[in-house]
Scaffold this active site. Sequence first.
Site, PDB file in Angstrom:
ATOM      1  N   HIS A  58      27.633  33.749   1.611  1.00  0.00           N
ATOM      2  CA  HIS A  58      29.197  33.905   1.577  1.00  0.00           C
ATOM      3  C   HIS A  58      29.504  32.953   2.458  1.00  0.00           C
ATOM      4  CE1 HIS A  58      27.401  38.427   0.790  1.00  0.00           C
ATOM      5  NE2 HIS A  58      27.305  38.365   1.744  1.00  0.00           N
ATOM      6  N   LYS A  62      21.494  39.049  -2.908  1.00  0.00           N
ATOM      7  CA  LYS A  62      21.187  38.932  -1.412  1.00  0.00           C
ATOM      8  C   LYS A  62      20.001  39.787  -0.696  1.00  0.00           C
ATOM      9  CE  LYS A  62      23.339  38.609   2.528  1.00  0.00           C
ATOM     10  NZ  LYS A  62      23.486  39.868   2.660  1.00  0.00           N
TER      11      LYS A  62
HETATM   12  C1  BG6 Z   1      26.036  41.640   3.528  1.00  0.00           C
HETATM   13  C2  BG6 Z   1      25.903  41.887   4.898  1.00  0.00           C
HETATM   14  O1  BG6 Z   1      26.504  40.844   2.693  1.00  0.00           O
HETATM   15  O2  BG6 Z   1      28.207  41.222   3.440  1.00  0.00           O
HETATM   16  C3  BG6 Z   1      26.466  42.530   5.851  1.00  0.00           C
HETATM   17  O3  BG6 Z   1      24.100  41.776   4.859  1.00  0.00           O
HETATM   18  C4  BG6 Z   1      27.575  42.526   6.351  1.00  0.00           C
HETATM   19  O4  BG6 Z   1      25.635  42.512   7.169  1.00  0.00           O
HETATM   20  C5  BG6 Z   1      28.795  42.441   4.154  1.00  0.00           C
HETATM   21  O5  BG6 Z   1      27.949  43.799   6.698  1.00  0.00           O
HETATM   22  C6  BG6 Z   1      30.031  42.182   5.237  1.00  0.00           C
HETATM   23  O6  BG6 Z   1      30.638  42.541   3.787  1.00  0.00           O
HETATM   24  P1  BG6 Z   1      32.451  42.463   3.506  1.00  0.00           P
HETATM   25  O7  BG6 Z   1      32.920  42.707   2.141  1.00  0.00           O
HETATM   26  O8  BG6 Z   1      32.337  43.559   3.754  1.00  0.00           O
HETATM   27  O9  BG6 Z   1      33.099  41.727   4.105  1.00  0.00           O
END
Ligand code: BG6
Length: 486
Positions: free
Chosen positions: A236, A144
């Site tokens: 997500h 993404k």
């Molecule tokens: C990413 C986003 O996809 O996911 C970020 O672009 C975010 O902004 C991150 O911080 C969070 O991922 P995780 O695995 O640390 O929760």
Amino acid sequence: MIAVDPFDLVIFGGTGDLAMRKLLPALFRRYAGGQVPNESRIVGVARSHDSAENYRGVVREAIKRAVANADAQTLENFLGLVHYYGLDATQDAGWREFADTIATSGERVRVFYLSTSPDLFVGICDRLRQYGLNGKDARVVIEKPIGHDLASATAINNAVGAAFAESQVFRIDHYLGKETVQNLLALRFGNVLFEPLWNAAHIDHVQITVAETVGLEKRATYYDTAGALRDMVQNHMLQLLCMVAMEAPASLDADAVRDEKLKVLRSLKGIDQNNAILFTVRGQYRAGATDGAPVRGYPEDLGKPTSQTETFVALKAEVGNWRWAGVPFYLRTGKRLPQRVSEIVVQFRSIPHSIFAPSAGPVMPNKLVLRLQPDEAVTLSLMIKSPGPGGLRLQEVPLDMSFAEAFGVAQPDAYERLLLDVVRGNLTLFMRRDEVEAAWRWIDPILAAWETNPEAPKAYTSGTWGPSAAVALIERDGRTWHEDAA
Ligand code: BG6
């Protein structure tokens, strides 16, 4: 652990942040775990004409930073698999030689990981095709953001689709690689206990929270054009919602699972300018404190006081089908919140009738909490009799399973599983084209409603749970955000 066959993995953007922080450490861990054979090649591609030796040096340091106690000899052996290729992926020059170099390993699985800005996806896929690197054993991985709306996502998917068959395209959503998300499948479909209750008759509502303490980090250019809705919700959070809400797939085959997720996305009730004000809240952080230190506000982090980009979203979604009619799914995500926590809370309904005297205390509805971060755990809250003499008093206790404690094993990083799934050709945890597009189809009207509404995102102090309107969003319905997270 079963080793995979030797493969090539080419990382465009091989010197970038994702490669250094996530991809190479994940490959190293799988190598150390005996799953990546020595004959494999990992080729970092980037524009600078660096030497392989320098590149290996940078990779060595990145792995040492990311992997505590990396065994020195194993790391050196792993670096033996690592190569570097200097190439400007946007220009034809050098591609012929590059393609010849890649082809030297003969017939084997060849993964092209596009860890680049999405502007480059189309050009790189086109050249991979032109130079014959899109054969049947080739796979392409895209990260993404896949577009910033439906039209741009469709354009990317068309271009990728012109070079690769859908079965060769791995659209990564790293949340699907998280252990708890797969555990949701195991809990729902590996037990008889939950599924009969998993519907509007027994579930009052669902909450999904992804809270972060970090702010803009070094991603101003990308983030300010995206915002939390595009950055976190379109992918997500909607994927998490799908895993909670989907019907039981007939098997874990990729298309069986993805068909069910797609139905959920298509069943989401629309939010547009008629109801966005009721069902969505957007916020932007201001100066405050997180992780015990003072932090600046978003406008100062960005250096642009006029930005209308949201760093927080809360919304109320509904899946319009028989199973879920009338069950709200409350989603919230934001930067600079008080703690890093991601969790899914399934709140069951209250008992239909209480046989207990008021002195026994309230009978709290059962709650299943699936925590993804910071530590992965599943908790089911139950009512029991408060132990000891003195009449029947009720008490809510958590039936708690923290995986780290229960199994004494470190949870693998999401990328470890996902990268090996790509090599194995297992698409179950990757998004199909129609899923990505269905998600945008739901998101676009929200974005349009926000654009037509001149009201700016509501300011919230860093280190708080977002604007008070987010609390009002759920409390209006007589509910509250789950208290461990709020
Ligand atoms: C990413 C986003 O996809 O996911 C970020 O672009 C975010 O902004 C991150 O911080 C969070 O991922 P995780 O695995 O640390 O929760």
